[in-house]
Design a protein around this motif. Sequence first.
Motif, PDB file in Angstrom:
ATOM      1  N   PRO A  41       0.825  -1.221   0.000  1.00  0.00           N
ATOM      2  CA  PRO A  41       0.000   0.000   0.000  1.00  0.00           C
ATOM      3  C   PRO A  41       0.855   1.266   0.000  1.00  0.00           C
ATOM      4  N   THR A  54      -4.985   9.092  -7.982  1.00  0.00           N
ATOM      5  CA  THR A  54      -5.317   8.730  -6.606  1.00  0.00           C
ATOM      6  C   THR A  54      -4.811   7.314  -6.307  1.00  0.00           C
ATOM      7  N   PRO A  55      -4.471   7.029  -5.042  1.00  0.00           N
ATOM      8  CA  PRO A  55      -4.026   5.680  -4.680  1.00  0.00           C
ATOM      9  C   PRO A  55      -5.052   4.616  -5.077  1.00  0.00           C
ATOM     10  N   SER A  56      -6.341   4.974  -4.999  1.00  0.00           N
ATOM     11  CA  SER A  56      -7.365   3.983  -5.324  1.00  0.00           C
ATOM     12  C   SER A  56      -7.270   3.551  -6.791  1.00  0.00           C
ATOM     13  N   GLU A  57      -6.925   4.498  -7.677  1.00  0.00           N
ATOM     14  CA  GLU A  57      -6.796   4.129  -9.089  1.00  0.00           C
ATOM     15  C   GLU A  57      -5.641   3.154  -9.295  1.00  0.00           C
ATOM     16  N   GLU A  59      -4.449   1.064  -7.050  1.00  0.00           N
ATOM     17  CA  GLU A  59      -4.794  -0.239  -6.492  1.00  0.00           C
ATOM     18  C   GLU A  59      -5.754  -0.998  -7.409  1.00  0.00           C
ATOM     19  N   ALA A  60      -6.680  -0.257  -8.041  1.00  0.00           N
ATOM     20  CA  ALA A  60      -7.629  -0.902  -8.947  1.00  0.00           C
ATOM     21  C   ALA A  60      -6.878  -1.593 -10.084  1.00  0.00           C
ATOM     22  N   THR A  63      -4.817  -4.759  -8.864  1.00  0.00           N
ATOM     23  CA  THR A  63      -5.549  -5.985  -8.535  1.00  0.00           C
ATOM     24  C   THR A  63      -6.174  -6.617  -9.764  1.00  0.00           C
ATOM     25  N   PHE A  64      -6.311  -5.826 -10.841  1.00  0.00           N
ATOM     26  CA  PHE A  64      -6.930  -6.383 -12.055  1.00  0.00           C
ATOM     27  C   PHE A  64      -6.010  -7.407 -12.705  1.00  0.00           C
TER      28      PHE A  64
ATOM     29  N   LYS B 177     -12.620  10.410  -6.234  1.00  0.00           N
ATOM     30  CA  LYS B 177     -12.148   9.077  -6.640  1.00  0.00           C
ATOM     31  C   LYS B 177     -11.828   8.168  -5.472  1.00  0.00           C
ATOM     32  N   GLU B 178     -12.719   8.077  -4.514  1.00  0.00           N
ATOM     33  CA  GLU B 178     -12.436   7.258  -3.335  1.00  0.00           C
ATOM     34  C   GLU B 178     -12.774   5.794  -3.559  1.00  0.00           C
ATOM     35  N   ILE B 179     -13.745   5.534  -4.433  1.00  0.00           N
ATOM     36  CA  ILE B 179     -14.186   4.152  -4.635  1.00  0.00           C
ATOM     37  C   ILE B 179     -13.696   3.661  -5.987  1.00  0.00           C
ATOM     38  N   VAL B 180     -13.209   2.422  -6.011  1.00  0.00           N
ATOM     39  CA  VAL B 180     -12.795   1.808  -7.275  1.00  0.00           C
ATOM     40  C   VAL B 180     -13.314   0.371  -7.322  1.00  0.00           C
ATOM     41  N   LEU B 181     -13.276  -0.175  -8.522  1.00  0.00           N
ATOM     42  CA  LEU B 181     -13.542  -1.595  -8.655  1.00  0.00           C
ATOM     43  C   LEU B 181     -12.195  -2.294  -8.676  1.00  0.00           C
ATOM     44  N   GLU B 182     -12.038  -3.295  -7.842  1.00  0.00           N
ATOM     45  CA  GLU B 182     -10.791  -4.044  -7.811  1.00  0.00           C
ATOM     46  C   GLU B 182     -11.033  -5.489  -8.226  1.00  0.00           C
ATOM     47  N   THR B 191     -14.554  -1.221  -3.717  1.00  0.00           N
ATOM     48  CA  THR B 191     -13.791  -1.047  -2.482  1.00  0.00           C
ATOM     49  C   THR B 191     -13.049   0.283  -2.497  1.00  0.00           C
ATOM     50  N   THR B 192     -12.341   0.555  -1.415  1.00  0.00           N
ATOM     51  CA  THR B 192     -11.527   1.770  -1.347  1.00  0.00           C
ATOM     52  C   THR B 192     -10.067   1.364  -1.249  1.00  0.00           C
ATOM     53  N   PHE B 193      -9.184   2.316  -1.467  1.00  0.00           N
ATOM     54  CA  PHE B 193      -7.756   2.027  -1.411  1.00  0.00           C
ATOM     55  C   PHE B 193      -7.375   1.510  -0.027  1.00  0.00           C
ATOM     56  N   ASN B 194      -6.761   0.324  -0.008  1.00  0.00           N
ATOM     57  CA  ASN B 194      -6.253  -0.247   1.237  1.00  0.00           C
ATOM     58  C   ASN B 194      -7.338  -0.311   2.322  1.00  0.00           C
ATOM     59  N   GLU B 195      -8.584  -0.406   1.877  1.00  0.00           N
ATOM     60  CA  GLU B 195      -9.744  -0.478   2.785  1.00  0.00           C
ATOM     61  C   GLU B 195      -9.828   0.697   3.755  1.00  0.00           C
TER      62      GLU B 195
END
Lengths: 173, 643
Positions: A41, A54-57, A59-60, A63-64, B177-182, B191-195
Amino acid sequence: MTLGPETRAEIERARGRYPRAQSAILPALWAVQHEVGHLTPDAMTEVASLLEVTPSEVEAVSTFYSMYFQRPHGRHEVLVCINVSCALRGADGIVDHLTRTLGCESGSTTADGEFTWSSTVECLGACGGAPAMQLDHRFEENLTPDRVDAILARARNGTSAGAKRSVRQRRDR
Amino acid sequence: MAQKPPTQPDDGHVAVSIDGHETRVPKGTLVLDAAAGLGIHIPIYCAHPKMEPVAVCRMCLVHIERFPKPQPACATVVADGMAVTTDSAEVTKIREGMLEFLLLNHPLDCPVCDRGGECDLQDFTFRYGPSVSRFPITEKVHFNKAVPLSEHIELDQERCILCWRCVRYYDEITGEKEIVLEQRGVQTLVTTFNEQPLRSSFQGNLPEVCPVGALTHRQYRFVSRPWDLQRTAGVCPECSYGCNLNVDSRDFEIRRFASRDNPLVEDMWLCDRGRYSFPKWNSTERVRRPAVRPRAGRARDTAVGEAIAAAANELRAVIDAHSPSAIGVMGSAESTNEELFLLQRLARDVIGTRNIDHQLGSFDGITSEEHALGIAEIEECDALVVLGVEPEEEAPVLTLRLFKAQHKRGRRVHRVARDADPAGVVKAMGATTLTGVIADETNREHAVLVATALARKGAVRRMTVTRGVNGRGAKDLGVLPNVLPGYRAAPPGGKNGREILEAAAAGAIHALLITGPNAALERAGELLDRALQRAESVIVVETRPGKVASAATVLIPGHAIFEKLGTVTNIEGRVQRVRPALPPAAQTPSDTRVLAALAAELGAKGWERSDPMSVNRALREAVPAYAEAGSGGRALWTAERVA
């Protein structure tokens, strides 16, 4: 945790290659994985800040793709092909041999942390040299149990630097 | 085969036929919207009226003549002569197939799902789906249920149908951009980054964009079925932005606030501060009984008529012993326009005092530019200057409108310091033809400086973010010492809120008439204490117990905003109706009737019609801008009108 200067430079270079920062996430994650061994992370947060996404992008994306590791892996990665051509040429025997000699099931890491291996990958595209496996991004073909032992022994004595080089060469072509 | 409609001259419209019904729609219209215009329903999951099409859910596939394959209605733009079919056997088969797919791993836990009864998956399955699945219920892939994404939002990963709406909401509407599909394939998860927990101030919109029961309000968990809720259209009372919302109540308690799309105001998005504020309106901490508590004598509960008579007596005593100017009147930014209008009439025409205000500080000179910029017009400005963080802190949904202006309309948004150097702002702006300047009401003077500097380069429109749900109405209707209703100049000499309190504390003002709740008043702190203590008479119409209510010599219970009829005016001057969603906590007449009865006790004539609608008519006669605004329109001020 902070990424090394070399990795950071590599990510900056990747950023410059694409019109959109998102596109550079894939090569950036490769660079991180080569340095750290898997994607943490912290490292993904750092990639995000370098690429201004963003970090979420990040991570998405990570994981894909199944070839990015979310958990620590062995020092070397072994992927064994069991698709049609390899199966016809005895891939099952190679898988059995690896299970025995490495002492762990496909998808796991040896107790000494040297190898993470998997036989659930799709066709490696090395049918001409079946049965084949891939060690740290390098094809090993026409396998026999003896050859496998020799390859693993070589890897055990060497480092994973070979893997880094081979990937870079391929990407920079 | 549908017949090709006859060609017509180009008027920006195209002719299409849907299920044999012909219509003309503007070029660029989506097939989905053209069908809706004809009353033809096409089921959608990923499509959302406020977001760009993505066409990932495939639920809206329709047959279009001459297309080799079915097309998504949510992403296909109409063309002249297009013939669309939504009711063929082919389309029926597609819908049944899509629903069977969506339900493959869906837990079918509708009986315990908060969304049951208002779920698109449930509704479309009922309407368009197959009655049986070919997939055994025992072989479903399971995921986590009840994953808390934050203190507000709960995620059920198995109910998710991967429509991307929540991801796109964060992408297109808030930009956070807090929520993404993983992961991918069947393993894909929201989910969100690193939960990490969600941090947005606009999370409460997620359960509403979710078409199924995957994202739900933790506050509404297992609370009610939608058909057991009573829905009342209302206005959010948390700030002056005037977001439209639905008040959903059950058993005389508000159970949730739901959005009620007004594209001109909140554009269907509420902030969490507003959305989750409703429990306070269910509070049992309320003023319930009228009371008379003379300074010398015994305090007692009483009937409302007696309390009003006692209030009139006390006021008359002060007028007789001193003068009308020994009375100070404090209105509230949480009152309706009708109450405020009556209050200022009571103060000026009946009591005869000029000391009336609804806040502490002075509110000098209004100009016609002050409120020229409307909320939706923000999108029309080339550039926007926001002075300080206060405007967006006060009215959070403003942030989303600014984001939309910036990212959907390509406008420039400059957030500068509260006291930014006007010359510097002009320099940073570059060329513009229309600039919007947005400032908090405590920063009006500096906003004028910035606007004046900018006016040399092009047109400027200003917006002042007022405080309190009806802070704007209180100003428009002259609950200020210096202006009468409609911003006509008041005779000089009136005291503002702080001066009233100071005079009361010093013994120069002998009676206070306070209608509450008044947040501004409570900010006065120790000054308020001294004023309440020193005044001989404190007449209070109040909903909540507290400092003011306990200091009252005459206390009359008021009605809270969700217990009464009336109008409130938002920051852009939009006059919007509020309606009773709950029965009043106190068995007393409405505030307008109480004020009118007090006026009558003081000898005023012509106050008989004191129900909110009659007062509203009188208000419209007195203030032409409000007559033009009607209900839902904007009260606009021209220079002539203010003069």
